[in-house]
Design a protein around this motif. Structure first.
Motif, PDB file in Angstrom:
ATOM      1  N   PHE A  87      14.347  23.512   2.196  1.00  0.00           N
ATOM      2  CA  PHE A  87      14.115  24.502   1.154  1.00  0.00           C
ATOM      3  C   PHE A  87      12.618  24.507   0.805  1.00  0.00           C
ATOM      4  CE2 PHE A  87      15.052  25.940  -3.451  1.00  0.00           C
ATOM      5  CZ  PHE A  87      14.970  27.269  -3.061  1.00  0.00           C
ATOM      6  N   HIS A  88      11.986  25.664   0.986  1.00  0.00           N
ATOM      7  CA  HIS A  88      10.578  25.817   0.650  1.00  0.00           C
ATOM      8  C   HIS A  88      10.544  26.433  -0.748  1.00  0.00           C
ATOM      9  CE1 HIS A  88       9.773  25.139   4.979  1.00  0.00           C
ATOM     10  NE2 HIS A  88      10.951  25.724   5.088  1.00  0.00           N
ATOM     11  N   GLU A  89      10.369  25.581  -1.744  1.00  0.00           N
ATOM     12  CA  GLU A  89      10.653  25.983  -3.113  1.00  0.00           C
ATOM     13  C   GLU A  89       9.795  27.105  -3.698  1.00  0.00           C
ATOM     14  OE1 GLU A  89      11.441  23.057  -6.133  1.00  0.00           O
ATOM     15  OE2 GLU A  89      12.083  21.627  -4.600  1.00  0.00           O
ATOM     16  N   ARG A  90       8.526  27.072  -3.403  1.00  0.00           N
ATOM     17  CA  ARG A  90       7.658  28.099  -3.991  1.00  0.00           C
ATOM     18  C   ARG A  90       8.112  29.510  -3.629  1.00  0.00           C
ATOM     19  NH1 ARG A  90       2.818  26.485  -6.339  1.00  0.00           N
ATOM     20  NH2 ARG A  90       2.137  24.393  -5.742  1.00  0.00           N
ATOM     21  N   SER A  91       8.409  29.674  -2.339  1.00  0.00           N
ATOM     22  CA  SER A  91       8.759  31.020  -1.877  1.00  0.00           C
ATOM     23  C   SER A  91      10.260  31.257  -1.893  1.00  0.00           C
ATOM     24  CB  SER A  91       8.253  31.220  -0.446  1.00  0.00           C
ATOM     25  OG  SER A  91       8.829  30.251   0.404  1.00  0.00           O
ATOM     26  N   GLY A  92      11.033  30.193  -1.996  1.00  0.00           N
ATOM     27  CA  GLY A  92      12.477  30.349  -1.946  1.00  0.00           C
ATOM     28  C   GLY A  92      12.996  30.556  -0.535  1.00  0.00           C
ATOM     29  N   ALA A  93      12.205  30.214   0.467  1.00  0.00           N
ATOM     30  CA  ALA A  93      12.648  30.355   1.858  1.00  0.00           C
ATOM     31  C   ALA A  93      13.433  29.113   2.289  1.00  0.00           C
ATOM     32  CB  ALA A  93      11.449  30.557   2.774  1.00  0.00           C
ATOM     33  N   ILE A  94      14.469  29.352   3.090  1.00  0.00           N
ATOM     34  CA  ILE A  94      15.231  28.239   3.674  1.00  0.00           C
ATOM     35  C   ILE A  94      15.135  28.358   5.184  1.00  0.00           C
ATOM     36  CG2 ILE A  94      17.536  27.236   3.999  1.00  0.00           C
ATOM     37  CD1 ILE A  94      18.254  28.335   1.211  1.00  0.00           C
ATOM     38  N   THR A  95      14.851  27.241   5.840  1.00  0.00           N
ATOM     39  CA  THR A  95      14.812  27.259   7.305  1.00  0.00           C
ATOM     40  C   THR A  95      15.776  26.223   7.850  1.00  0.00           C
ATOM     41  OG1 THR A  95      12.895  25.787   7.147  1.00  0.00           O
ATOM     42  CG2 THR A  95      12.452  28.086   7.648  1.00  0.00           C
ATOM     43  N   ILE A  96      16.389  26.588   8.944  1.00  0.00           N
ATOM     44  CA  ILE A  96      17.231  25.636   9.687  1.00  0.00           C
ATOM     45  C   ILE A  96      16.744  25.678  11.120  1.00  0.00           C
ATOM     46  CG2 ILE A  96      19.554  25.182  10.579  1.00  0.00           C
ATOM     47  CD1 ILE A  96      20.702  26.207   7.989  1.00  0.00           C
ATOM     48  N   GLU A  97      16.521  24.510  11.671  1.00  0.00           N
ATOM     49  CA  GLU A  97      16.012  24.460  13.034  1.00  0.00           C
ATOM     50  C   GLU A  97      16.680  23.278  13.720  1.00  0.00           C
ATOM     51  OE1 GLU A  97      11.830  23.911  13.267  1.00  0.00           O
ATOM     52  OE2 GLU A  97      11.658  24.809  15.251  1.00  0.00           O
ATOM     53  N   ARG A  98      17.723  23.574  14.441  1.00  0.00           N
ATOM     54  CA  ARG A  98      18.512  22.473  15.035  1.00  0.00           C
ATOM     55  C   ARG A  98      17.788  21.740  16.136  1.00  0.00           C
ATOM     56  NH1 ARG A  98      24.229  25.651  15.085  1.00  0.00           N
ATOM     57  NH2 ARG A  98      24.894  25.001  13.005  1.00  0.00           N
ATOM     58  N   GLU A  99      17.158  22.516  16.977  1.00  0.00           N
ATOM     59  CA  GLU A  99      16.369  21.867  18.024  1.00  0.00           C
ATOM     60  C   GLU A  99      14.922  22.264  17.768  1.00  0.00           C
ATOM     61  OE1 GLU A  99      17.822  23.759  21.515  1.00  0.00           O
ATOM     62  OE2 GLU A  99      19.850  23.874  20.659  1.00  0.00           O
ATOM     63  N   LYS A 100      14.126  21.289  17.541  1.00  0.00           N
ATOM     64  CA  LYS A 100      12.715  21.543  17.258  1.00  0.00           C
ATOM     65  C   LYS A 100      12.085  22.207  18.479  1.00  0.00           C
ATOM     66  CE  LYS A 100       9.435  21.098  14.205  1.00  0.00           C
ATOM     67  NZ  LYS A 100       9.576  21.579  12.816  1.00  0.00           N
ATOM     68  N   SER A 101      11.617  23.421  18.327  1.00  0.00           N
ATOM     69  CA  SER A 101      10.984  24.106  19.452  1.00  0.00           C
ATOM     70  C   SER A 101       9.470  23.987  19.332  1.00  0.00           C
ATOM     71  CB  SER A 101      11.395  25.572  19.466  1.00  0.00           C
ATOM     72  OG  SER A 101      10.870  26.204  18.321  1.00  0.00           O
ATOM     73  N   LEU A 102       8.801  24.290  20.407  1.00  0.00           N
ATOM     74  CA  LEU A 102       7.334  24.235  20.414  1.00  0.00           C
ATOM     75  C   LEU A 102       6.756  25.389  19.608  1.00  0.00           C
ATOM     76  CD1 LEU A 102       6.545  23.231  24.104  1.00  0.00           C
ATOM     77  CD2 LEU A 102       6.348  21.854  22.010  1.00  0.00           C
ATOM     78  N   ARG A 103       5.556  25.213  19.094  1.00  0.00           N
ATOM     79  CA  ARG A 103       4.860  26.269  18.388  1.00  0.00           C
ATOM     80  C   ARG A 103       3.660  26.705  19.236  1.00  0.00           C
ATOM     81  NH1 ARG A 103       9.191  25.517  15.851  1.00  0.00           N
ATOM     82  NH2 ARG A 103       9.226  25.514  13.584  1.00  0.00           N
ATOM     83  N   ALA A 104       3.425  28.001  19.297  1.00  0.00           N
ATOM     84  CA  ALA A 104       2.337  28.500  20.131  1.00  0.00           C
ATOM     85  C   ALA A 104       1.244  29.171  19.311  1.00  0.00           C
ATOM     86  CB  ALA A 104       2.892  29.501  21.145  1.00  0.00           C
ATOM     87  N   GLY A 105       0.066  29.264  19.889  1.00  0.00           N
ATOM     88  CA  GLY A 105      -1.026  30.036  19.305  1.00  0.00           C
ATOM     89  C   GLY A 105      -1.568  29.461  18.026  1.00  0.00           C
ATOM     90  N   ASN A 106      -2.004  30.365  17.130  1.00  0.00           N
ATOM     91  CA  ASN A 106      -2.740  29.899  15.970  1.00  0.00           C
ATOM     92  C   ASN A 106      -2.773  30.986  14.888  1.00  0.00           C
ATOM     93  OD1 ASN A 106      -4.471  28.781  14.186  1.00  0.00           O
ATOM     94  ND2 ASN A 106      -6.017  28.183  15.701  1.00  0.00           N
ATOM     95  N   VAL A 107      -1.845  30.881  13.955  1.00  0.00           N
ATOM     96  CA  VAL A 107      -1.833  31.815  12.832  1.00  0.00           C
ATOM     97  C   VAL A 107      -2.404  31.099  11.615  1.00  0.00           C
ATOM     98  CG1 VAL A 107      -0.350  33.054  11.205  1.00  0.00           C
ATOM     99  CG2 VAL A 107       0.151  33.128  13.665  1.00  0.00           C
ATOM    100  N   LEU A 108      -3.355  31.717  10.935  1.00  0.00           N
ATOM    101  CA  LEU A 108      -3.914  31.102   9.731  1.00  0.00           C
ATOM    102  C   LEU A 108      -3.507  31.922   8.505  1.00  0.00           C
ATOM    103  CD1 LEU A 108      -5.803  28.964   8.429  1.00  0.00           C
ATOM    104  CD2 LEU A 108      -7.658  30.628   8.694  1.00  0.00           C
ATOM    105  N   VAL A 109      -2.926  31.233   7.520  1.00  0.00           N
ATOM    106  CA  VAL A 109      -2.535  31.908   6.286  1.00  0.00           C
ATOM    107  C   VAL A 109      -3.486  31.459   5.171  1.00  0.00           C
ATOM    108  CG1 VAL A 109      -0.728  32.228   4.570  1.00  0.00           C
ATOM    109  CG2 VAL A 109      -0.129  32.065   6.996  1.00  0.00           C
ATOM    110  N   VAL A 110      -4.218  32.426   4.610  1.00  0.00           N
ATOM    111  CA  VAL A 110      -5.223  32.137   3.597  1.00  0.00           C
ATOM    112  C   VAL A 110      -4.743  32.695   2.257  1.00  0.00           C
ATOM    113  CG1 VAL A 110      -7.636  32.477   2.960  1.00  0.00           C
ATOM    114  CG2 VAL A 110      -6.981  32.401   5.378  1.00  0.00           C
TER     115      VAL A 110
END
Lengths: 253, 253, 253, 253, 253, 253, 253, 253
Positions: free
Chosen positions: H100-123
């Protein structure tokens, strides 16, 4: 009145003075004239004993002339607003008393000079507000109100207004025209106890949004007794001021 | 008046009737009271022989009570708008004649019943407009106007309004309260020749935008002689209607 | 200053006083601190010799306490705006000089009473504008300006304002807070020659649109020299008034 | 001052130095000049020792010439804004020192070159903002402020601005003119500790809505100490900057 | 229909009447024409058995002529809206039956006079609304509806409308065009039980905001059964009125 | 009809069948009932053979019950919109056939199941639009139309809509409810040739501005024949759809 | 890179290769060029290996020519937007490869034809959107992207769009230009998985408010992955599409 | 692909491998699935190999649980936005990897951790913008992008941003979240050459109008290559950033 007339009509039918067909024809008119909605049978501008007013914007010179000719057949006076020099030239030919009020574009014709009653004061904040102020003044005047004016007394130099508190105090109704911050309406409304009609003008630029700043300020005037007209609607303010100014005295029952 | 008083004061100083200090003190008051801006020395609500009006929104019950107590010391009547039952309970204790007008939240106290003059008509389009209509009616009434009402005569069933053209015709001033399309103001303005004060209400949903739809419609009324108040401003409409209704007859002709 | 510091640093490197690595580290900071953008290395509120200001809205009591504790370690004074009684209870424990300004929700802590300079005047139109006026006054005061106030002098009773022209004339900077028609800013701007900072407040209802009517009126003030802040932004007005009030006298003539 | 003058006048009357009529005449003037509202007896533009400013928009060439002639009789300098080449041709004939600032349409006449004091910096985001920036600069200059400019330093290439942090740091007051995103005001406000006057310009298209995007951004600037003028109001910004720039030093009491 | 055609095609392939390639080609068309989205394969204006309508604004005279020539090859009738006299001159040469409806700028060509069905009534509030009313009437007419009109029956003189209640009662669908307060839509909606299509017009000034006042009033009509078109969209109203007017009778199952 | 009745009445008076007073009384009713404005003598909701509809918002449970009781005395069916569970509990007691449509808050009572005619299709973009869609469907159904629904077919997955082109093609009238981008109305309008009534919903956040984004998009639909209702006005859409759906076939050809 | 260069410079100073003054001069440049903000030292349009773009609106022909001459000295290609035929005539003389894209007013010069990479698709709803679409296409093309177009595929005839799903599927980035209801952006966003850049156009009338209806609809697109540009900002869309299209492949770490 | 499949199907019919009825059934599906609009047959969120996203606002806890259960049957990962602690408690039971990502109220479920690609920057500009920034970051991350963040770097202290130019330069796509003046988007857009996605937040008060000030500022960003999302639409920005970040390298050159 309605009832009396109706009763009379039916009596005449009952006693055979008029035929069924005649009664039918008369009753048809009644539905819109005498049966209680009688007053709506007069054109908008005919109210207060004044003939229809010609709003010239969007009409051809010829159209205005035709309408004016028709009005003058039955009325001693005429008001045309938002007119042009071209229109004036035509109306001038119809009647030599025609006058062109250039700032506002109003044309007045008054064949027999009638008396003016009461005391309407038209106040303007700056010289750019004069066209709207003039439209208000000319309207109230031609309709029969005595009109006085007070120009260029915006709040940025409030002493100019305070110099004329006597004029303000003597007026029966006050029309205030102001653009930009529209503050003059609130200040006048705070100085007098008489009805104040505020007319926002489209004078200004940027965040005046064509008169919206003055309109909102006037609607939110903290002085009680300030009512507001549409932006630049000098005619409406003049007509209303005249209506208020010439209300017959109330007989407190 | 100002000049006369001033002259008298100076004369008294010149002939030694009053001292320099006394003249100083008196003249200081003059600057805001007698030197031409005299009328502004009265609190907003004191106009028309009526005491200050208490706008309760945002004031504590205790604050309202304190102000009310002060007003009642010098005035026979009192008006408090946007009040609550709690405030009413307190004012009730101050004076037994206190009345709570529940829809609008107005409280009136009138120790000596005074006469009502003239004829103000308050018209409302639907039952949801009643709080605003009531505020207007109560205000004009307590200030001294004779007030009549006409409710639920919105244009969606225009016959209901037409049934009452007599009432409309008899009124000296008409206050029209309507939300949503605000069309009632234009229809009434088209039926009568007297001043019409239109009060848009915040009744509606969606694109009524809290009263903006009615506000704009009323500002653009095609009937001449319709002036507009702020959204839900029943008090302002009632106060202005009273001012117009009780204008002394104009003499200067 | 920047250039002087830079030159000194490089000299020290050139003569071997510092190592290449030390120069590297120092220059990295320079890029954001001394290389011409030095002033931005201070937190927003630190300007004018005053510590960071805590905007409490949206922060937990605990968060505010933590920040306050950090600020008080390095600063003799603190300002927290839009705070609650709960926050005040916590800050009170941090320092006994903590004061809660209830109307605006501002909290000030001032361990060593410092002198106040100049003359900032905060004017408000009505009692409902007091929270914003108080925020402005408290802000300018805690930052080091001498602050005077003038309340409830709205234009609906303009004599109340005129009674205080002396106060207006003596001020170096004037903050005017007003809602609804915002007319007070224009009137004050027309009476004085000093900078006027106008703060529209969200006071009002209907077509005041949460302060928009006052905002637009103030932006369109016909008095020159009136600048406008965001609606209800008393803090910003107080901070700016302080900046203007304490500008060192200009020498270059 | 008021009191002193008043006392003196009354004394002279009391001792017979002046007649009642003379006292009357003098006191009448007092009401708007000396009785505490003295400063409002000067025309708007006369503040700060500078003559009335002519806003040419909506005035004929002849009208501007007449006003200018009147001003020049009593003043060594003149400012006319939003003028045209035609107007300039006329004013040129009145005085050879007349200068036309073409981008902004400002005309200045300065018969005796006076000294400039302090340090006003006018910053603009792009070349399209130059007319507004020029109006601000010309206004502050002719009124007596030393003015510097920094052009085309919008945030889309922020290094251009950072190159000039010295200029920013040296200014006593900064006027920032920017359209579109208005971001320059926030960035400058974040870099300096001095008062910043932000002027949104109507530069842009689409969702800039004639300057509204910049206006809102500036009102919401997260940098404290940024005040906002009406869209395109370079004159107002220049006049205010001059007022701030030339405030006499505060004597901390 | 789709299914039947598809089945037939596949049968012909299955029995070898057509080759695989021929089936392929045919099916490709099917995807957008017959496979369930068949109706979208007709240009926008082709609906209801009527050819594409040419919206002339922003097209050159030559472009309009070219399109018109193409349409007339396959259709007996044509409608071009927002056209000019220049365009009419060209279309006149294409077909002698071309008619120019000057107020609205609509051009119609009808080679074989077809029958008109049903009963569409187009009502307008004032003469300034005529261009929009005419566009609606011409559109419904050329598409095949019998159209009647009722002009200048705005609510400011409501008796004019009441005189024609028979016309209102007889209509199957009513198009109401009105600007300013847009009140006519509500009044008509309150008088009839048939579908009412309201078209706000941009007629008015000031706070009519180019038709917004009428648009909002119409969206908030307190009469049930009023639907609204875009400002000045007479064509859309006419097309929709025709669609409603010519709906085949429902067979209640 | 009016004329016939009137003639009959007058004949009876002329031949003495009724007295003058009786004729008077009858004619008074005529003015609002038979004299051409007869249809307005029915309450708003009574149109189409259906009883008045109760809009519950802002009414107490008791008020709704009282009105419902009155309606049920004269009508076999009833519709109450924007109701609550509490209201439903009361109405349930009045009649066992009462049904509560929870999403929209609509309550229907139908004592004798009547036939449904025609074919109204109510389409919604997403599940959040269901309350509005349900209000439209329930309204058209209880008034007597056969109603079908198609849910969650927003354009972000346009294939879902294309799967149902048959349903779209079969409908006589289509109500489209959508919030946010409102694009579904245009797409449906582009796929069918029947009247489309678009209802913007207040679904969305940020720049949807409570339904304004969908409202504007729908008003600007590039598909001809799309008319728009107020935001969230499912009732109005259902009522209009029913009116269109049950128009008797046009005879005059 | 920054660090490396800085280290090298300091080393040269430390070992006496350069003088203190030389280091000073070099470091001054560093502050804006190499100290981490190096990239901002390039003019706005220089990004992506492309020279500054000339926005011609508000510039004289001569000014544009001067800037163009300067750019062409250092660059093989040039883009000028919102240009006129007069400007084109001048640029034509500078270089024979100059091309004028008349609809959008864009001028391109490309001395050495360079390769185009990737796949940008520009889609437009109607022919009136072509100027904006062309500006986007020309911009992305001259910057180095391969650009394809799809015109007149608005949702009012959705089959036209569905005919081209292949084109949509093949694109790496899609620019959608649409006015009025802006629905095309949502439909395209719902059909593809690639980034969609939506450009609202000012095409429309009435309640399209110069592109606001399309802007709001696009901001509220229910399809994920749609970003929005300013109204009519084809250049921005083209530039962004090119940036996305030519992103070097991500190396998943 | 479409063509190939179609050809195969028809061949099988032609050679009798499948019956006419079988071909019919298959072709019906084709119309929406294979005939070129295949991609739309996947739910909105399924794009990019990621399952449908659950927008929890307006859904009951139970509804969200049901949908989540369905998604998790077919997908290894899940994203639910605008969720509550209550919803999290339920999803937690479905899968232990739920976060649970409390600030935004987002919930994520990720059963198998997958790789992350590229490079997104959130400012983000300030701490109040964190909820929106977090929603963007969580979205891009769970979809498969490598995400970095940079918080509290608003322009009021621009040095904080300049300290991180390296981070900015390394990003492939940058999401900027900012409220109030939204200036950060322009500054970042001016510092980098990569795509910038600007998300206005509803942070602020008064004239920020719930995010409108930031929205307009961002739409008018003078930096090319800045696209804008709806107010507070962190999810949309994250999804688009992921789409751009993971675009396969363009081959066609």
């Amino acid at each position: 009145m309605l009832e009396k007339n109706l009763r009379k009509l039916l009596k005449r039918l009952a006693v055979g003075e008029i035929s069924l067909e005649q009664a039918m024809a008369r009753l048809k008119d009644f539905s819109v004239e005498d049966l209680g909605v009688a007053q709506v049978d007069h054109h908008r501008g005919l109210r207060q004993g004044f003939a229809e007013v010609i709003y010239c914007a969007g009409k051809t010179e010829k159209e205005v002339e035709t309408i004016a000719r028709a009005i003058l057949k039955k009325n001693p006076a005429l008001l045309a607003t938002r007119a042009t020099a071209g229109i004036f030239a035509r109306l001038r030919k119809l009647d030599k008393t025609a006058r062109f009020h250039e700032r506002s574009g109003a044309i007045t014709i008054e064949r027999e000079k009638s008396l003016r009653a009461g005391n309407v004061l038209v106040v303007s904040a700056g010289t750019s507000d004069l066209p709207v102020a003039e439209e208000a003044a000319v309207t109230a005047d031609i309709m029969g109100s005595k009109v006085d004016v007070l120009h260029d007394v915006g709040v940025a130099g409030i002493h100019r207004l305070l110099h004329h508190v006597d004029k303000l105090a003597e007026a029966r109704v006050i029309v205030v025209t102001a653009g930009m911050d529209g503050a003059l309406a609130s200040v006048v409304g705070g100085l007098v106890s008489r009805p104040v009609i505020a007319v926002p003008t489209s004078v200004g630029y940027g965040a005046s949004f064509g008169g919206v700043s003055a309109l909102l300020a006037m609607l939110n005037s903290c002085a009680a007794g300030v009512a507001v007209m549409n932006i630049d609607n000098g005619f409406g303010a003049g007509a209303l001021a005249h209506k208020i100014n010439t209300l017959p005295e109330s007989l407190a029952k």
